[in-house]
Scaffold this motif. Structure first.
Motif, PDB file in Angstrom:
ATOM      1  N   LYS A 164       0.801  -1.385   0.004  1.00  0.00           N
ATOM      2  CA  LYS A 164       0.029  -0.031  -0.043  1.00  0.00           C
ATOM      3  C   LYS A 164       0.689   1.197  -0.024  1.00  0.00           C
ATOM      4  N   ASN A 165       1.867   1.270   0.804  1.00  0.00           N
ATOM      5  CA  ASN A 165       2.760   2.198   0.977  1.00  0.00           C
ATOM      6  C   ASN A 165       3.507   2.331  -0.507  1.00  0.00           C
ATOM      7  N   GLU A 187       7.130   3.202  -1.240  1.00  0.00           N
ATOM      8  CA  GLU A 187       8.210   3.272  -0.407  1.00  0.00           C
ATOM      9  C   GLU A 187       9.131   4.226  -0.995  1.00  0.00           C
ATOM     10  N   LEU A 195       8.279   7.764  -0.232  1.00  0.00           N
ATOM     11  CA  LEU A 195       8.402   8.022   1.175  1.00  0.00           C
ATOM     12  C   LEU A 195      10.037   8.061   1.492  1.00  0.00           C
ATOM     13  N   ASN A 237      11.687   9.154   4.953  1.00  0.00           N
ATOM     14  CA  ASN A 237      11.069   8.333   5.747  1.00  0.00           C
ATOM     15  C   ASN A 237      12.031   7.352   5.798  1.00  0.00           C
ATOM     16  N   ALA A 295      10.270   3.588   5.920  1.00  0.00           N
ATOM     17  CA  ALA A 295      10.175   2.914   4.624  1.00  0.00           C
ATOM     18  C   ALA A 295      11.213   2.300   4.156  1.00  0.00           C
ATOM     19  N   PHE A 309       0.956  -0.482   7.334  1.00  0.00           N
ATOM     20  CA  PHE A 309       0.922   0.478   6.432  1.00  0.00           C
ATOM     21  C   PHE A 309       1.036   1.984   7.063  1.00  0.00           C
ATOM     22  N   LYS A 310       0.136   2.218   8.103  1.00  0.00           N
ATOM     23  CA  LYS A 310      -0.002   3.479   8.594  1.00  0.00           C
ATOM     24  C   LYS A 310       1.372   3.769   9.328  1.00  0.00           C
ATOM     25  N   GLU A 339       3.896   4.837   7.019  1.00  0.00           N
ATOM     26  CA  GLU A 339       3.538   6.075   6.597  1.00  0.00           C
ATOM     27  C   GLU A 339       3.990   7.293   7.499  1.00  0.00           C
TER      28      GLU A 339
END
Length: 147
Positions: free
Chosen positions: A32-33, A35, A38, A43, A46, A110-111, A114
């Motif tokens: 879903k991410n 990456e 991100l 991030n 990620a 996922f969250k 993120e």
């Protein structure tokens, strides 16, 4: 000196790197991410998550190159490694969700990725490397290990 040794090294290396690139693309497409986006935004979670999956795959590719009986055998085990790591990601997401629900915490990988939760990134890294080592350890044709 046998020139085939150098050709074999080159061909197996190229196939190994191709497996890694395909794995990287599939990891990016199946999560879903996004990456890469991100990661380029800084991030760390990620980067740890994706890096761990690549390290796990590299462990499998190394074992495949070392234990395979042919180039196609190595390729097959590389594909199995990619599929196993993609499945593992979703199993880990499900387990995390269920554990979170049990302790009344609304959490998903996922969250967490993120939100740059570095602890979750490290967890994914270590789980991916662990699975890669297990797959690599099972990747043998030694009859003594089966009987």
């Amino acid at each position: 000196m046998d020139n085939n040794l150098y050709v074999d090294f080159l061909v197996y290396s190229l196939v190994g790197f191709a497996i890694m690139i395909v794995g990287l693309l599939l990891f990016e497409m199946t999560t879903k991410n996004k990456e890469f986006a991100l990661i380029f935004k800084g991030n760390v979670a990620a980067a740890l998550s994706l890096g761990g999956r690549l390290a796990g795959l590299a462990i499998v590719v190394r074992a495949a190159a070392e234990n395979s009986v042919s180039l196609s055998d190595m390729l097959l085990w590389g594909v199995i490694g990619i599929v196993a790591l993609v499945i593992l990601y979703y199993v880990t997401e499900l387990i995390t969700y269920l554990f979170g629900k049990a302790v009344k915490v609304n959490v998903t990988i996922f969250k967490a990725i993120e939100q740059n939760n570095i602890a979750v990134g490290i967890l994914i890294l270590l789980i991916s490397c662990s699975v890669g080592m297990i797959i690599a350890g099972c990747l043998t044709y030694e009859p003594d290990l089966i009987g």
